[in-house]
Design a protein around this motif. Structure first.
Motif, PDB file in Angstrom:
ATOM      1  N   GLU A  70      60.162  -7.395  41.917  1.00 24.51           N
ATOM      2  CA  GLU A  70      60.331  -7.305  40.462  1.00 24.51           C
ATOM      3  C   GLU A  70      60.013  -8.634  39.789  1.00 24.51           C
ATOM      4  N   ALA A  71      60.506  -9.707  40.370  1.00 27.17           N
ATOM      5  CA  ALA A  71      60.271 -11.032  39.796  1.00 27.17           C
ATOM      6  C   ALA A  71      58.787 -11.369  39.819  1.00 27.17           C
ATOM      7  N   ARG A  72      58.136 -11.082  40.933  1.00 23.59           N
ATOM      8  CA  ARG A  72      56.698 -11.346  41.032  1.00 23.59           C
ATOM      9  C   ARG A  72      55.929 -10.548  39.989  1.00 23.59           C
ATOM     10  N   GLU A  73      56.288  -9.294  39.837  1.00 26.88           N
ATOM     11  CA  GLU A  73      55.609  -8.451  38.853  1.00 26.88           C
ATOM     12  C   GLU A  73      55.812  -9.005  37.442  1.00 26.88           C
ATOM     13  N   THR A  74      57.039  -9.397  37.133  1.00 24.69           N
ATOM     14  CA  THR A  74      57.336  -9.972  35.823  1.00 24.69           C
ATOM     15  C   THR A  74      56.564 -11.270  35.620  1.00 24.69           C
ATOM     16  N   LEU A  75      56.578 -12.130  36.628  1.00 23.02           N
ATOM     17  CA  LEU A  75      55.867 -13.404  36.517  1.00 23.02           C
ATOM     18  C   LEU A  75      54.366 -13.187  36.394  1.00 23.02           C
ATOM     19  N   ASP A  76      53.823 -12.255  37.154  1.00 21.88           N
ATOM     20  CA  ASP A  76      52.389 -11.975  37.076  1.00 21.88           C
ATOM     21  C   ASP A  76      52.020 -11.461  35.684  1.00 21.88           C
ATOM     22  N   ASN A  77      52.857 -10.612  35.116  1.00 21.18           N
ATOM     23  CA  ASN A  77      52.594 -10.090  33.775  1.00 21.18           C
ATOM     24  C   ASN A  77      52.657 -11.194  32.731  1.00 21.18           C
TER      25      ASN A  77
END
Length: 84
Positions: A70-77
């Motif tokens: 989730e954190a990676r997805e948020t950071l990537d976005n």
């Protein structure tokens, strides 16, 4: 005054950003967590971990993996939006 600020503060801010990025990378290392899941399974299979310890650690790691994803997805976005 702005020149002095740029000369003195920019390197400190840059170093802080690099340290922050490295901490995020380590904290949310999806591949590292997957490796720990594999290691946990291997230790259980060769008898170095009890079933209870294996299950407890597996649940912890799966929770960490979900959070990291989730954190990676948020950071990537966030990075993608800033890059546009």
């Amino acid at each position: 005054m702005f020149l002095v600020d740029d000369i003195l503060l920019r390197p400190i801010i840059t170093i802080g950003n690099v340290i922050h990025s490295m901490a995020i990378e380590e904290l949310y290392d999806v591949e590292g967590i997957r490796d720990e899941i594999k290691e946990n399974r291997l230790l259980y299979e060769i008898g170095d971990r009890s079933a209870e310890e294996y299950e407890r650690r597996r649940e912890e790691l799966e929770t960490q993996l979900d959070v990291a994803r989730e954190a990676r997805e948020t950071l990537d976005n966030r990075v993608e939006v800033k890059g546009q």
